[in-house]
Design an enzyme around this catalytic site. Structure first.
Site, PDB file in Angstrom:
ATOM      1  N   HIS A 107      -9.485   0.461  -1.826  1.00 54.81           N
ATOM      2  CA  HIS A 107      -9.535   1.151  -0.544  1.00 54.81           C
ATOM      3  C   HIS A 107     -10.957   1.045   0.001  1.00 54.81           C
ATOM      4  CE1 HIS A 107      -5.728   2.764  -1.782  1.00 54.81           C
ATOM      5  NE2 HIS A 107      -5.682   3.703  -0.851  1.00 54.81           N
TER       6      HIS A 107
ATOM      7  N   GLU B  36     -11.507   2.923   5.584  1.00 59.23           N
ATOM      8  CA  GLU B  36     -10.566   3.853   6.229  1.00 59.23           C
ATOM      9  C   GLU B  36     -11.399   4.893   6.974  1.00 59.23           C
ATOM     10  OE1 GLU B  36      -7.000   7.029   5.098  1.00 59.23           O
ATOM     11  OE2 GLU B  36      -8.385   6.358   3.545  1.00 59.23           O
TER      12      GLU B  36
ATOM     13  N   HIS C 126       1.358   4.711  -2.462  1.00 61.37           N
ATOM     14  CA  HIS C 126       1.002   5.560  -3.603  1.00 61.37           C
ATOM     15  C   HIS C 126       2.271   6.267  -4.051  1.00 61.37           C
ATOM     16  CE1 HIS C 126      -3.371   5.108  -2.931  1.00 61.37           C
ATOM     17  NE2 HIS C 126      -3.028   5.032  -1.658  1.00 61.37           N
TER      18      HIS C 126
ATOM     19  N   ASP D 189       1.621   4.002   2.817  1.00 63.86           N
ATOM     20  CA  ASP D 189       0.576   4.800   2.182  1.00 63.86           C
ATOM     21  C   ASP D 189       1.169   5.953   1.368  1.00 63.86           C
ATOM     22  OD1 ASP D 189      -1.946   5.558   1.422  1.00 63.86           O
ATOM     23  OD2 ASP D 189      -2.653   6.150   3.407  1.00 63.86           O
ATOM     24  N   ASP D 190       1.336   7.115   1.991  1.00 67.55           N
ATOM     25  CA  ASP D 190       1.894   8.310   1.342  1.00 67.55           C
ATOM     26  C   ASP D 190       3.016   8.855   2.234  1.00 67.55           C
ATOM     27  OD1 ASP D 190      -0.165   8.936  -0.969  1.00 67.55           O
ATOM     28  OD2 ASP D 190      -1.356   8.434   0.807  1.00 67.55           O
TER      29      ASP D 190
ATOM     30  N   HIS E 103       0.869  -1.183   0.000  1.00 68.84           N
ATOM     31  CA  HIS E 103       0.000   0.000   0.000  1.00 68.84           C
ATOM     32  C   HIS E 103       0.905   1.232   0.000  1.00 68.84           C
ATOM     33  CE1 HIS E 103      -3.972   1.926   1.637  1.00 68.84           C
ATOM     34  NE2 HIS E 103      -3.269   2.797   0.922  1.00 68.84           N
TER      35      HIS E 103
END
Length: 350
Positions: free
Chosen positions: A205, A208, A27, A286-287, A25
């Site tokens: 996704h 969340e 991005h 994630d980011d 996961h």
């Protein structure tokens, strides 16, 4: 329960860093560090609404998912040429290799770029070339997952899939990301059905900020093989039982969850509860450029905040990441052997 060698508690941070792991996961646009944003802005003649790197970092005070996405899309505006996407992906993969990531399944958001006039071919060829070079340079296995932006229409997603058709040999799957609330998985039922017909893996996704119902929809309508995030599943006991029974992986992102206020404090994160329920939970970043930590940062900070997590959990999370990956079985077994060897080495040092 797998029997592990005894690991001294003080050895746990080193073990977390050294363990081989898959990141499922991530991005790639979310790994765009402020320094690279400014470097690419200068290279491409793009004006930014921030005076310098520190001013941009100060803007990373997010209150929810949307407040993050606003800055996320602005940062992506500096990505214009194939070399930009190559440089971005190679920088992430080099960092991942130092964190002992052996497999990365990388999300990219083509609609973020095609809406600005950047071609699908530019995006995919730059990212793919970095994946190929990273295997040769760092020994890391990497693959691309094309994510549809859920705040846009399904028609837009179909158009994006059409643009990607000549490049599908560089893409292993499709996902669904961006603003979750108000955009249930059912909105994209037809395009995901077409993707499955094309032989692409499917992830989404869900859960969340959205409710457990979105996870049910991702499973039953999109036929997702993995759920990205999924932390809200704990509010539906039947859903938890299903996820455990079917071994549907959850790609959990602890620092992201804290930064976006899904959990006010990392110490309140439900990762131990997910593992105790027998779910195939994994840890991911994630980011990372926006949320203050790459994958090893997520492991270290989460384990430090949650004393209930032990070396047994560290082993389980790494093993789960291999099981949840779309890599070939031979590769997954080789990584598992490396994981066992890593634990043996740390036990001997202890």
């Amino acid at each position: 329960m797998h029997t592990l060698p005894t690991i001294a508690p003080e050895r746990l941070p080193d073990l977390l860093a050294a363990s081989p792991k898959a990141e499922l996961h991530i991005h790639i646009e979310g790994s765009l560090e402020p320094e690279m944003i400014f470097a690419l802005a200068r290279r491409n003649g793009v004006a930014l609404p921030y005076d310098d790197v520190e001013a941009l970092r100060r803007a990373y005070a997010f209150t929810d998912l949307q407040s993050f996405l606003d800055i996320y899309y602005a940062g992506a505006s500096v990505l214009l040429h194939e070399q930009d996407f190559y440089d971005l992906a190679l920088a992430y993969l080099a960092r991942g290799a130092t964190d002992n990531v052996v497999r990365a399944e990388i999300f990219f958001d083509p609609q973020t770029h095609t809406a600005r006039g950047v071609s699908m071919e530019t995006v995919v060829r730059g990212l793919h070339r970095a994946c190929v070079d990273a295997r040769a340079r760092f020994g890391i296995s990497a693959a691309l997952i094309m994510s549809f932006l859920r705040h846009l229409s399904e028609e837009d997603a179909f158009a994006t899939l059409e643009q990607a058709m000549p490049l599908l040999d560089h893409i292993i799957g499709v996902g669904l990301d961006s603003s979750e609330l108000g955009h249930p998985p059912e909105k994209f039922a037809r395009v995901f059905a077409r993707c499955r017909q094309l032989g692409l893996h499917v992830v989404a996704h869900a859960g969340e900020e959205g409710p457990p119902a979105y996870i049910w929809g991702a499973l039953d309508v999109l036929h997702a093989e993995r759920i990205d995030h999924g932390v809200q599943a704990v509010h539906d006991a039947a859903l938890v039982r299903r996820l455990a029974a079917e071994r549907i992986p959850l790609t959990v992102c602890p620092l992201s969850n804290q930064k976006l206020c899904v959990f006010p404090e990392l110490a309140q994160h439900n990762l131990p509860q997910l593992l105790a329920a027998g779910l195939v939970a994994t840890v991911n970043s994630d980011d990372p450029a926006y949320f203050g930590g790459y994958i090893n940062d997520n492991f270290r900070q989460t384990f430090a905040a949650l004393p209930a997590l032990t070396a047994q959990h560290a082993w389980q999370l790494a093993r789960n990441s291999f099981e949840a990956s779309f890599a070939a079985e031979a590769e997954r077994q080789a990584w598992q052997q490396r994981l066992e060897a890593c634990f043996e080495q740390h036990a001997q040092r202890g």
